[in-house]
Design an enzyme around this catalytic site. Structure first.
Site, PDB file in Angstrom:
ATOM      1  N   LYS A 210       0.878  -1.297  -0.079  1.00  0.00           N
ATOM      2  CA  LYS A 210       0.005  -0.123  -0.176  1.00  0.00           C
ATOM      3  C   LYS A 210       0.805   1.390   0.183  1.00  0.00           C
ATOM      4  O   LYS A 210       0.436   2.221  -0.828  1.00  0.00           O
ATOM      5  CB  LYS A 210      -0.866  -0.001   1.206  1.00  0.00           C
ATOM      6  CG  LYS A 210      -2.066  -0.853   1.085  1.00  0.00           C
ATOM      7  CD  LYS A 210      -3.120  -0.925   2.194  1.00  0.00           C
ATOM      8  CE  LYS A 210      -4.191  -1.740   2.093  1.00  0.00           C
ATOM      9  NZ  LYS A 210      -5.280  -1.489   2.914  1.00  0.00           N
TER      10      LYS A 210
ATOM     11  N   ASP B 288     -10.345   3.159   2.200  1.00  0.00           N
ATOM     12  CA  ASP B 288     -10.571   2.361   3.626  1.00  0.00           C
ATOM     13  C   ASP B 288     -11.148   3.197   4.617  1.00  0.00           C
ATOM     14  O   ASP B 288     -12.064   2.710   5.445  1.00  0.00           O
ATOM     15  CB  ASP B 288      -9.139   1.900   4.251  1.00  0.00           C
ATOM     16  CG  ASP B 288      -8.447   0.732   3.471  1.00  0.00           C
ATOM     17  OD1 ASP B 288      -9.239   0.014   3.180  1.00  0.00           O
ATOM     18  OD2 ASP B 288      -7.272   0.513   3.553  1.00  0.00           O
TER      19      ASP B 288
ATOM     20  N   ALA C   6      -2.185   2.341  15.472  1.00  0.00           N
ATOM     21  CA  ALA C   6      -1.499   3.505  14.851  1.00  0.00           C
ATOM     22  C   ALA C   6      -0.996   2.873  13.513  1.00  0.00           C
ATOM     23  O   ALA C   6       0.003   3.332  13.153  1.00  0.00           O
ATOM     24  CB  ALA C   6      -0.617   4.214  15.504  1.00  0.00           C
TER      25      ALA C   6
HETATM   26  P1  NAP Z   1      -0.327  -2.425  10.986  1.00  0.00           P
HETATM   27  O1  NAP Z   1       0.149  -1.532  10.072  1.00  0.00           O
HETATM   28  O2  NAP Z   1       0.678  -3.819  10.875  1.00  0.00           O
HETATM   29  O3  NAP Z   1      -0.683  -2.066  12.331  1.00  0.00           O
HETATM   30  C1  NAP Z   1      -0.938  -3.060  13.362  1.00  0.00           C
HETATM   31  C2  NAP Z   1      -1.168  -2.366  14.785  1.00  0.00           C
HETATM   32  O4  NAP Z   1      -1.263  -3.218  15.753  1.00  0.00           O
HETATM   33  C3  NAP Z   1      -0.258  -1.402  15.230  1.00  0.00           C
HETATM   34  O5  NAP Z   1      -0.839  -0.372  15.858  1.00  0.00           O
HETATM   35  C4  NAP Z   1       0.516  -2.266  16.235  1.00  0.00           C
HETATM   36  O6  NAP Z   1       1.173  -1.509  17.117  1.00  0.00           O
HETATM   37  C5  NAP Z   1      -0.786  -2.854  16.896  1.00  0.00           C
HETATM   38  N1  NAP Z   1      -0.154  -4.202  17.419  1.00  0.00           N
HETATM   39  C6  NAP Z   1      -0.002  -5.250  16.890  1.00  0.00           C
HETATM   40  N2  NAP Z   1       0.327  -6.248  17.878  1.00  0.00           N
HETATM   41  C7  NAP Z   1       0.009  -5.800  18.984  1.00  0.00           C
HETATM   42  C8  NAP Z   1       0.134  -6.333  20.399  1.00  0.00           C
HETATM   43  N3  NAP Z   1       0.675  -7.408  20.840  1.00  0.00           N
HETATM   44  N4  NAP Z   1      -0.139  -5.483  21.407  1.00  0.00           N
HETATM   45  C9  NAP Z   1      -0.708  -4.025  21.202  1.00  0.00           C
HETATM   46  N5  NAP Z   1      -0.826  -3.367  19.869  1.00  0.00           N
HETATM   47  C10 NAP Z   1      -0.334  -4.436  18.919  1.00  0.00           C
HETATM   48  O7  NAP Z   1      -1.690  -3.231  10.533  1.00  0.00           O
HETATM   49  P2  NAP Z   1      -3.035  -2.583   9.459  1.00  0.00           P
HETATM   50  O8  NAP Z   1      -2.907  -2.775   8.074  1.00  0.00           O
HETATM   51  O9  NAP Z   1      -3.224  -1.210  10.340  1.00  0.00           O
HETATM   52  O10 NAP Z   1      -4.205  -3.504  10.072  1.00  0.00           O
HETATM   53  C11 NAP Z   1      -4.823  -3.698  11.370  1.00  0.00           C
HETATM   54  C12 NAP Z   1      -5.684  -4.775  11.388  1.00  0.00           C
HETATM   55  O11 NAP Z   1      -6.894  -4.211  10.755  1.00  0.00           O
HETATM   56  C13 NAP Z   1      -5.499  -6.205  10.952  1.00  0.00           C
HETATM   57  O12 NAP Z   1      -5.904  -7.156  11.511  1.00  0.00           O
HETATM   58  C14 NAP Z   1      -6.159  -6.098   9.392  1.00  0.00           C
HETATM   59  O13 NAP Z   1      -6.414  -7.394   9.124  1.00  0.00           O
HETATM   60  C15 NAP Z   1      -7.276  -5.274   9.742  1.00  0.00           C
HETATM   61  N6  NAP Z   1      -7.863  -4.444   8.418  1.00  0.00           N
HETATM   62  C16 NAP Z   1      -9.129  -4.671   8.380  1.00  0.00           C
HETATM   63  C17 NAP Z   1      -9.644  -4.059   7.393  1.00  0.00           C
HETATM   64  C18 NAP Z   1     -11.180  -4.236   7.185  1.00  0.00           C
HETATM   65  O14 NAP Z   1     -11.613  -3.863   5.988  1.00  0.00           O
HETATM   66  N7  NAP Z   1     -11.846  -4.626   7.886  1.00  0.00           N
HETATM   67  C19 NAP Z   1      -9.065  -3.032   6.641  1.00  0.00           C
HETATM   68  C20 NAP Z   1      -7.490  -2.906   6.692  1.00  0.00           C
HETATM   69  C21 NAP Z   1      -7.234  -4.012   8.026  1.00  0.00           C
HETATM   70  P3  NAP Z   1       2.489  -1.157  17.077  1.00  0.00           P
HETATM   71  O15 NAP Z   1       2.449   0.302  16.495  1.00  0.00           O
HETATM   72  O16 NAP Z   1       3.082  -0.756  18.576  1.00  0.00           O
HETATM   73  O17 NAP Z   1       3.200  -2.281  16.494  1.00  0.00           O
END
Ligand code: NAP
Length: 288
Positions: free
Chosen positions: A76, A113, A140
């Site tokens: 992305k 999104d 974040a």
């Molecule tokens: P990302 O950029 O990898 O961000 C992951 C986030 O989760 C970060 O804020 C990270 O914190 C936090 N995190 C991970 N492990 C953690 C833990 N053990 N304790 C506390 N915080 C933790 O991922 P993303 O692309 O934003 O996606 C996030 C989620 O949303 C995924 O599950 C994805 O499948 C889902 N999603 C859904 C849609 C939808 O259409 N419904 C669209 C996009 C994404 P740190 O910054 O501290 O690492």
């Protein structure tokens, strides 16, 4: 629906999803459903593209006559840097989830999104309004950034970003501006006081990940709770919210609603998010 081998004409419109890997993407099932539903002469295909081939693959889209593609993990941000122009949302978020090939062959990067998130909340929580009160946004990452921008655009009076790595929340606040507060991860329970909306945009609660560790005691009964994780559909957070009487909205709606503007741009039909579509995509999710 989306019967494999459906006959296309030589004029069929082509779109797809670029990711690496891309095998678990639900987008082919989602767009394929609509192509069948609206009897469109078109195809939507998975395009597994390794990072080192991303530039070549993108530049091939106009040459191959593609109308555009969706973009998923891990591309992305890289696509945002590679396309010819960005829409306002994609520029602010720094990430692209939809590419449109313009008539002159230029690649236009969009990010749907955030609008998908807002439209899913309107559909899932009748009467919800972004202006109703402060939002607590957990996470974040890329999704949180898109959601934060969309909430501010929709009139949120305050967004409290709570993230394990606080610097990433601070960076979003600096990049987007507006009424954003950032809080340390340990402050997540108390951040819920007088909130109108709680959003989980972390990966916690996903199948295979730990549940989100949070106490909802301070969350008002009137607050809406949503989780953008959709596997499982009913995360421990949503179950806990429903058990105490909060309206809870699952993450599948965001996935379905973010796809609408792209489908309309490529195939020329404004598609509808219906229960039948939701069930079709859920069946695909369960089959994976
Ligand atoms: P990302 O950029 O990898 O961000 C992951 C986030 O989760 C970060 O804020 C990270 O914190 C936090 N995190 C991970 N492990 C953690 C833990 N053990 N304790 C506390 N915080 C933790 O991922 P993303 O692309 O934003 O996606 C996030 C989620 O949303 C995924 O599950 C994805 O499948 C889902 N999603 C859904 C849609 C939808 O259409 N419904 C669209 C996009 C994404 P740190 O910054 O501290 O690492």
């Amino acid at each position: 629906m989306n019967s494999p081998g459906r006959t296309l004409s030589g004029r069929a419109t082509l779109a797809g999803v670029i990711g690496w890997p891309v095998g678990h993407s639900l987008s082919p099932a989602l767009h394929g459903y609509w192509l069948d539903r609206y009897a469109i002469d078109g195809a939507y295909v998975p395009l597994p593209v390794a990072p080192e081939n991303l530039g070549t693959a993108l530049r091939a889209l106009p040459a191959l006559g593609f109308a555009g593609v969706n973009v998923t993990v891990p591309h992305k941000q890289a696509v945002a840097a590679a396309v010819d122009t960005l829409d306002d949302a994609a520029r602010r978020i720094g990430a692209v989830n939809t590419v449109i090939v313009a008539d002159d062959g230029k690649l236009v990067g969009r990010n749907t999104d955030g609008i998908g998130f807002i439209n899913a909340l309107h559909a899932g929580a009748t009467g919800w309004s972004a202006s109703a009160g402060p939002t607590v946004l957990l996470g974040a990452g890329g999704a949180a950034r898109a959601i934060c921008a969309a909430l501010l655009d929709a009139g949120a009076p305050e967004v409290r970003i709570v993230n394990r790595t606080k610097q990433k929340a601070d960076q979003i606040a600096a990049d987007l501006g507006g009424p954003i507060q950032t809080l340390a991860w340990n402050d997540r329970d108390r951040s819920l006081e007088n909130a109108g909306l709680l959003v989980n945009a972390t990966t916690l609660g996903m199948t295979g990940a730990d549940p989100l560790p949070i106490s909802l005691d301070l969350l008002p009964a009137s607050a809406v709770v949503t989780d953008i994780v959709y596997a499982p559909l009913e995360t421990p957070l949503l179950a806990a919210a429903r058990a105490r009487g909060n309206v809870a909205v699952d993450g599948l709606g965001m996935l379905l609603h973010q796809a609408c503007p792209a489908f309309a741009a490529w195939f020329g039909v404004e598609p509808e998010v219906t229960d039948a579509l939701r069930n079709h995509v859920l069946n695909q999710l369960r089959a994976d």
